[in-house]
Design a protein around this motif. Sequence first.
Motif, PDB file in Angstrom:
ATOM      1  N   MET A  77     -38.344-184.574   4.082  1.00  0.00           N
ATOM      2  CA  MET A  77     -39.607-182.887   4.285  1.00  0.00           C
ATOM      3  C   MET A  77     -40.410-183.626   3.331  1.00  0.00           C
ATOM      4  N   VAL A  78     -40.657-183.821   2.512  1.00  0.00           N
ATOM      5  CA  VAL A  78     -41.597-184.089   2.104  1.00  0.00           C
ATOM      6  C   VAL A  78     -42.376-186.028   3.585  1.00  0.00           C
ATOM      7  N   ASP A  79     -41.776-186.112   3.180  1.00  0.00           N
ATOM      8  CA  ASP A  79     -41.745-187.652   4.759  1.00  0.00           C
ATOM      9  C   ASP A  79     -42.755-186.577   5.894  1.00  0.00           C
ATOM     10  N   TRP A  80     -42.317-186.052   6.398  1.00  0.00           N
ATOM     11  CA  TRP A  80     -42.741-184.918   6.965  1.00  0.00           C
ATOM     12  C   TRP A  80     -43.488-184.046   7.004  1.00  0.00           C
ATOM     13  N   ALA A  81     -43.897-183.811   5.740  1.00  0.00           N
ATOM     14  CA  ALA A  81     -45.359-183.254   5.561  1.00  0.00           C
ATOM     15  C   ALA A  81     -46.870-183.987   5.534  1.00  0.00           C
ATOM     16  N   HIS A  82     -46.967-185.492   5.618  1.00  0.00           N
ATOM     17  CA  HIS A  82     -47.496-185.610   5.937  1.00  0.00           C
ATOM     18  C   HIS A  82     -48.458-186.586   7.001  1.00  0.00           C
ATOM     19  N   HIS A  83     -46.831-186.046   7.970  1.00  0.00           N
ATOM     20  CA  HIS A  83     -47.692-185.986   9.717  1.00  0.00           C
ATOM     21  C   HIS A  83     -47.175-184.269   9.739  1.00  0.00           C
ATOM     22  N   GLY A  84     -46.616-183.443  10.077  1.00  0.00           N
ATOM     23  CA  GLY A  84     -46.785-182.638  10.567  1.00  0.00           C
ATOM     24  C   GLY A  84     -46.115-182.379  11.637  1.00  0.00           C
ATOM     25  N   PRO A  85     -47.238-180.780  12.589  1.00  0.00           N
ATOM     26  CA  PRO A  85     -46.024-180.737  13.658  1.00  0.00           C
ATOM     27  C   PRO A  85     -47.024-181.955  14.903  1.00  0.00           C
ATOM     28  N   ASP A  86     -46.933-181.612  16.104  1.00  0.00           N
ATOM     29  CA  ASP A  86     -47.747-181.611  17.158  1.00  0.00           C
ATOM     30  C   ASP A  86     -49.222-180.920  16.864  1.00  0.00           C
ATOM     31  N   GLY A  87     -50.157-181.913  16.867  1.00  0.00           N
ATOM     32  CA  GLY A  87     -51.375-180.726  16.947  1.00  0.00           C
ATOM     33  C   GLY A  87     -52.023-181.114  15.430  1.00  0.00           C
ATOM     34  N   ALA A  88     -51.751-180.871  14.304  1.00  0.00           N
ATOM     35  CA  ALA A  88     -51.776-181.725  12.858  1.00  0.00           C
ATOM     36  C   ALA A  88     -52.480-182.472  12.951  1.00  0.00           C
ATOM     37  N   SER A  89     -53.480-182.694  12.173  1.00  0.00           N
ATOM     38  CA  SER A  89     -53.778-184.449  11.628  1.00  0.00           C
ATOM     39  C   SER A  89     -54.348-184.199  10.230  1.00  0.00           C
ATOM     40  N   VAL A  90     -52.841-184.525   9.730  1.00  0.00           N
ATOM     41  CA  VAL A  90     -53.171-184.507   8.065  1.00  0.00           C
ATOM     42  C   VAL A  90     -53.456-185.496   7.097  1.00  0.00           C
ATOM     43  N   THR A  91     -54.416-185.578   6.229  1.00  0.00           N
ATOM     44  CA  THR A  91     -55.283-186.196   6.684  1.00  0.00           C
ATOM     45  C   THR A  91     -55.021-186.947   4.933  1.00  0.00           C
ATOM     46  N   ARG A  92     -54.020-185.598   3.790  1.00  0.00           N
ATOM     47  CA  ARG A  92     -53.786-186.162   2.277  1.00  0.00           C
ATOM     48  C   ARG A  92     -52.975-185.116   2.492  1.00  0.00           C
ATOM     49  N   VAL A  93     -51.870-185.524   1.226  1.00  0.00           N
ATOM     50  CA  VAL A  93     -50.836-184.568   0.638  1.00  0.00           C
ATOM     51  C   VAL A  93     -50.239-184.913  -0.310  1.00  0.00           C
ATOM     52  N   GLU A  94     -50.719-183.356  -1.185  1.00  0.00           N
ATOM     53  CA  GLU A  94     -50.315-184.036  -3.271  1.00  0.00           C
ATOM     54  C   GLU A  94     -49.195-183.658  -3.107  1.00  0.00           C
ATOM     55  N   LEU A  95     -48.392-183.862  -4.091  1.00  0.00           N
ATOM     56  CA  LEU A  95     -47.149-183.698  -4.242  1.00  0.00           C
ATOM     57  C   LEU A  95     -46.896-183.629  -5.699  1.00  0.00           C
ATOM     58  N   ARG A  96     -46.566-182.780  -6.215  1.00  0.00           N
ATOM     59  CA  ARG A  96     -45.529-182.273  -7.431  1.00  0.00           C
ATOM     60  C   ARG A  96     -44.148-182.264  -7.311  1.00  0.00           C
ATOM     61  N   GLN A  97     -43.435-183.229  -8.456  1.00  0.00           N
ATOM     62  CA  GLN A  97     -41.908-182.124  -8.543  1.00  0.00           C
ATOM     63  C   GLN A  97     -42.023-181.649  -9.681  1.00  0.00           C
ATOM     64  N   GLU A  98     -41.198-180.317  -8.873  1.00  0.00           N
ATOM     65  CA  GLU A  98     -40.753-179.399 -10.513  1.00  0.00           C
ATOM     66  C   GLU A  98     -39.473-179.375 -10.236  1.00  0.00           C
ATOM     67  N   ARG A  99     -39.284-178.117 -11.816  1.00  0.00           N
ATOM     68  CA  ARG A  99     -37.296-178.212 -11.447  1.00  0.00           C
ATOM     69  C   ARG A  99     -36.726-177.243 -10.220  1.00  0.00           C
ATOM     70  N   PRO A 100     -35.800-176.981 -10.143  1.00  0.00           N
ATOM     71  CA  PRO A 100     -35.608-176.050  -9.113  1.00  0.00           C
ATOM     72  C   PRO A 100     -35.071-174.968 -10.030  1.00  0.00           C
ATOM     73  N   GLU A 101     -35.458-174.203  -8.744  1.00  0.00           N
ATOM     74  CA  GLU A 101     -35.450-172.398  -8.854  1.00  0.00           C
ATOM     75  C   GLU A 101     -34.109-171.750  -8.664  1.00  0.00           C
ATOM     76  N   GLY A 102     -33.399-172.968  -7.564  1.00  0.00           N
ATOM     77  CA  GLY A 102     -31.996-172.010  -7.108  1.00  0.00           C
ATOM     78  C   GLY A 102     -32.497-170.788  -5.893  1.00  0.00           C
ATOM     79  N   LEU A 103     -33.773-171.824  -4.949  1.00  0.00           N
ATOM     80  CA  LEU A 103     -34.306-170.879  -3.715  1.00  0.00           C
ATOM     81  C   LEU A 103     -33.014-170.982  -2.875  1.00  0.00           C
ATOM     82  N   GLU A 104     -32.889-169.801  -1.666  1.00  0.00           N
ATOM     83  CA  GLU A 104     -31.652-169.706  -0.431  1.00  0.00           C
ATOM     84  C   GLU A 104     -33.070-169.653   0.302  1.00  0.00           C
ATOM     85  N   GLY A 105     -32.548-170.047   1.338  1.00  0.00           N
ATOM     86  CA  GLY A 105     -33.024-169.653   2.622  1.00  0.00           C
ATOM     87  C   GLY A 105     -34.494-170.202   2.842  1.00  0.00           C
TER      88      GLY A 105
END
Length: 91
Positions: free
Chosen positions: A58-86
Amino acid sequence: MERVHSRVVVHGVVQGVFFRDTCRRTALGHDVAGWVRNLPNGTVEAAFEGAADAVAAMVDWAHHGPDGASVTRVELRQERPEGLEGFEIRA
């Protein structure tokens, strides 16, 4: 499975190009939990949580996004898991 949590802020032409909906569908396809939202400054912020390889995809995907997007930069932070669902699109 050890869960990891990454947060990204994506810069460029990333609003108005179905970035959030495509992100949600792609994340669900990778079995990644989390959320995505537009920020007032024109960027998109997302949190990805799940297996390390799936979150990395998903992080790799964020570097280009969908057709029509023009990604110039991605800031990335690693965080502690929160137990997210969905995966949700936040306002």
